[in-house]
Every structure is written in C-alpha cells, then in structure tokens.
Design a protein around this motif. Structure first.
Motif, mmCIF file in Angstrom:
data_model
loop_
_atom_site.group_PDB
_atom_site.id
_atom_site.type_symbol
_atom_site.label_atom_id
_atom_site.label_comp_id
_atom_site.label_asym_id
_atom_site.label_seq_id
_atom_site.Cartn_x
_atom_site.Cartn_y
_atom_site.Cartn_z
ATOM 1 N N ALA A 16 20.660 42.426 5.616
ATOM 2 C CA ALA A 16 19.867 42.979 4.522
ATOM 3 C C ALA A 16 19.620 41.952 3.421
ATOM 4 C CB ALA A 16 20.559 44.209 3.950
ATOM 5 N N THR A 17 20.616 41.124 3.124
ATOM 6 C CA THR A 17 20.456 40.141 2.044
ATOM 7 C C THR A 17 19.487 39.024 2.415
ATOM 8 O OG1 THR A 17 22.358 38.849 2.810
ATOM 9 C CG2 THR A 17 22.784 40.592 1.185
ATOM 10 N N ARG A 18 19.210 38.876 3.699
ATOM 11 C CA ARG A 18 18.345 37.789 4.163
ATOM 12 C C ARG A 18 16.916 38.231 4.454
ATOM 13 N NH1 ARG A 18 23.525 36.636 5.521
ATOM 14 N NH2 ARG A 18 24.162 34.433 5.577
ATOM 15 N N GLY A 21 12.319 41.074 0.397
ATOM 16 C CA GLY A 21 12.399 42.322 -0.360
ATOM 17 C C GLY A 21 13.847 42.681 -0.659
ATOM 18 N N THR A 22 14.028 43.860 -1.236
ATOM 19 C CA THR A 22 15.367 44.331 -1.597
ATOM 20 C C THR A 22 15.751 45.483 -0.691
ATOM 21 O OG1 THR A 22 15.021 43.694 -3.907
ATOM 22 C CG2 THR A 22 16.803 45.254 -3.452
ATOM 23 N N TRP A 23 16.845 45.306 0.063
ATOM 24 C CA TRP A 23 17.295 46.300 1.029
ATOM 25 C C TRP A 23 18.730 46.716 0.724
ATOM 26 C CZ3 TRP A 23 14.163 47.726 5.333
ATOM 27 C CH2 TRP A 23 13.001 46.971 5.484
ATOM 28 N N THR A 24 19.019 47.987 0.946
ATOM 29 C CA THR A 24 20.390 48.494 0.876
ATOM 30 C C THR A 24 20.779 48.986 2.263
ATOM 31 O OG1 THR A 24 19.608 50.699 0.242
ATOM 32 C CG2 THR A 24 20.180 49.168 -1.541
ATOM 33 N N THR A 25 22.076 49.112 2.510
ATOM 34 C CA THR A 25 22.540 49.527 3.834
ATOM 35 C C THR A 25 23.441 50.749 3.732
ATOM 36 O OG1 THR A 25 24.515 48.117 3.799
ATOM 37 C CG2 THR A 25 22.482 47.145 4.638
ATOM 38 N N ARG A 66 14.526 49.822 2.277
ATOM 39 C CA ARG A 66 13.864 48.989 1.278
ATOM 40 C C ARG A 66 13.457 49.849 0.088
ATOM 41 N NH1 ARG A 66 9.063 45.512 3.716
ATOM 42 N NH2 ARG A 66 7.997 47.512 3.470
ATOM 43 N N ARG A 67 13.215 49.226 -1.019
ATOM 44 C CA ARG A 67 12.884 49.963 -2.249
ATOM 45 C C ARG A 67 11.689 50.883 -2.086
ATOM 46 N NH1 ARG A 67 13.512 45.762 -7.375
ATOM 47 N NH2 ARG A 67 15.799 45.880 -7.564
ATOM 48 N N ASP A 68 10.720 50.479 -1.260
ATOM 49 C CA ASP A 68 9.515 51.298 -1.099
ATOM 50 C C ASP A 68 9.699 52.415 -0.082
ATOM 51 O OD1 ASP A 68 9.578 49.890 1.264
ATOM 52 O OD2 ASP A 68 7.540 49.108 1.123
#
Length: 251
Positions: A16-18, A21-25, A66-68
C-alpha cells in the motif's frame, strides 16, 4: 520443505505504501469459506483471480482502499507460496451501470512488495480506473435499453429490431430452455433474450422456427411482430416476411 509464505498483513502494508495515491489496508482472517464471500463476491474479475477467489478457501485476505473509494483485494496465490493475487473490487452501483464494461482482471504478483507495486501500477490500476470511469459514466448516463415486446401470458413474444437483432421475452419458465437451445442468449441489461444481428436473416428465421417448434411441443405459443421502437434516423433494410402469430396447440 516448501518455503514459508510471507506474512500477508505486513505485505499488504508494504504494498500500500508503494502504490500511487494514498491507500489504507484492512486485514482479516476466515474461519470458514462462507466468511470470505461478502468480499470475494465483489471481485471484478473474469479470469484467474476471480476463479481462485471463488474456488479456494483463502483463510485470510487484505483489502487495500484508496481515498477515492477504489478497492483492491489481496490474498495468497493458491499453490504458489511466493506469490500473491491482487484483484479489483466492484464499486457500489446499480447492475445496469456495468453494462458493456470489461472486467479489469487482476494479476499475480511477486512476494517482493516493491516489484509487486510496480506490476499493480503498470498492469492493473490503468484497467481498473478505466472501468471505474465507465461505471460512473453509465451511472450518470444510463445506457439505452431496447423497448421490449409485451409479455403475453403463456406465450413467447419475439420482436425483430431495425438493426437486425431479434429479441424475445416470456413469463413461461419452461420456455427458456427452448430459447437457449435455438441460440438466444439472455442479456440482463436488456431484460430479454437476444439473437445477434451477426446471423443472417435466413439463420435467424431458422432459429426462430426451431424455438417455435420446441415451444409448440410444450404448449407454448409464439408471437412475432415488429419491434416496439421509434423509427430510426436512417431507413433500415426491410426485414423478411414473418408470421405475425404462431399459435400453440391446445393443451
């Protein structure tokens, strides 16, 4: 001994960090196959990822969000201890919004998260984002649906459309096998069975006749009529003459 699998929860975070965009798990474990279904039922894949998610007990999984609102499902690739599978999850939308949208099939990725992130960014995300745009467009601008012929009790209603497609509707459950047997396919968006325009007029008439004969044997009648549609901008080629009604024999 086979190599141990990498830790899925840690791998999901590293992946997710790679990703762009911004992703959470969110990581979860499954005590039984049924526990994975609420998530795997939304896998947007008609290939290997969809097959694995439907036919194997995953035991655990991670969802990357992802944020969206875009979501990816990550799980161990069955029988391959140094690989994972990543697939897109469908957005929440009416099923009509998916009409004509190809599944953004997922991929298998290496156990190295940096290498996997590059694969996802290059191969999966462009397809997924294109499919999401199509779904959003279809939601805002629903694709047109052919006006169906009327459903008549105990009958199959068939209409021949100006573009050459033949459509059929029926409320008789036993009639569907005759339609499938004659080459009709049910299209959920159109809410009817269709014969493709790629068939010649002769082939279409032969298939309608095949269905009518089968239906007659089970006491179901067939009506054939022009499609209930407005006149097109260009005059279509005249269709071959067809009987307006084919009556079923008495029961």
């Amino acid at each position: 001994m086979p190599p141990a699998r990498p830790n899925l929860a840690a791998y999901a975070g590293a992946l997710a960090t790679r990703l762009p965009g911004t992703w959470t798990t969110t990581y979860s474990r499954h005590a039984a196959y049924a526990d994975q279904l609420p998530t795997t039922a939304a896998v947007w894949d008609a290939g290997a990822v969809g097959y694995a998610a439907s036919n194997y007990v995953l035991h655990h999984q991670a969802v990357l969000t992802r944020r969206d609102g875009a979501r990816l499902l990550l799980f161990d690739r069955p029988l391959h201890p140094r690989q994972f599978m990543v697939g897109a999850l469908e957005p929440e939308a009416h099923h009509d919004a998916f009409h004509g949208v190809a599944e953004p099939n997922g991929i298998s990725v290496h156990a190295d998260p940096a290498r996997a992130a590059a694969q996802v960014a290059r191969r999966l995300l462009p397809r997924y984002e294109a499919a999401l745009r199509r779904v959003r467009h279809n939601t805002a601008h629903p694709p047109p649906r052919r006006p169906a012929p009327p459903v008549i009790t105990g009958m199959v209603s068939i209409a021949w459309y100006p573009d050459g497609v033949v459509g059929a509707v029926t409320g008789v459950r036993d009639a569907t096998s005759a339609l499938y047997g004659a080459g009709f396919q049910f299209h959920p968006h159109q809410r009817m069975f269709l014969l493709p325009a790629s068939l010649s007029d002769r082939e279409q008439i032969a298939r309608i006749d095949m269905a009518a004969q089968h239906l007659a044997r089970i006491g179901v009648g067939v009506t054939v009529r022009p499609a209930p549609a407005a006149a097109p901008a260009t005059q279509p080629a005249p269709r071959p003459a067809l009987p307006t009604t084919v009556s079923a024999p008495g029961r």
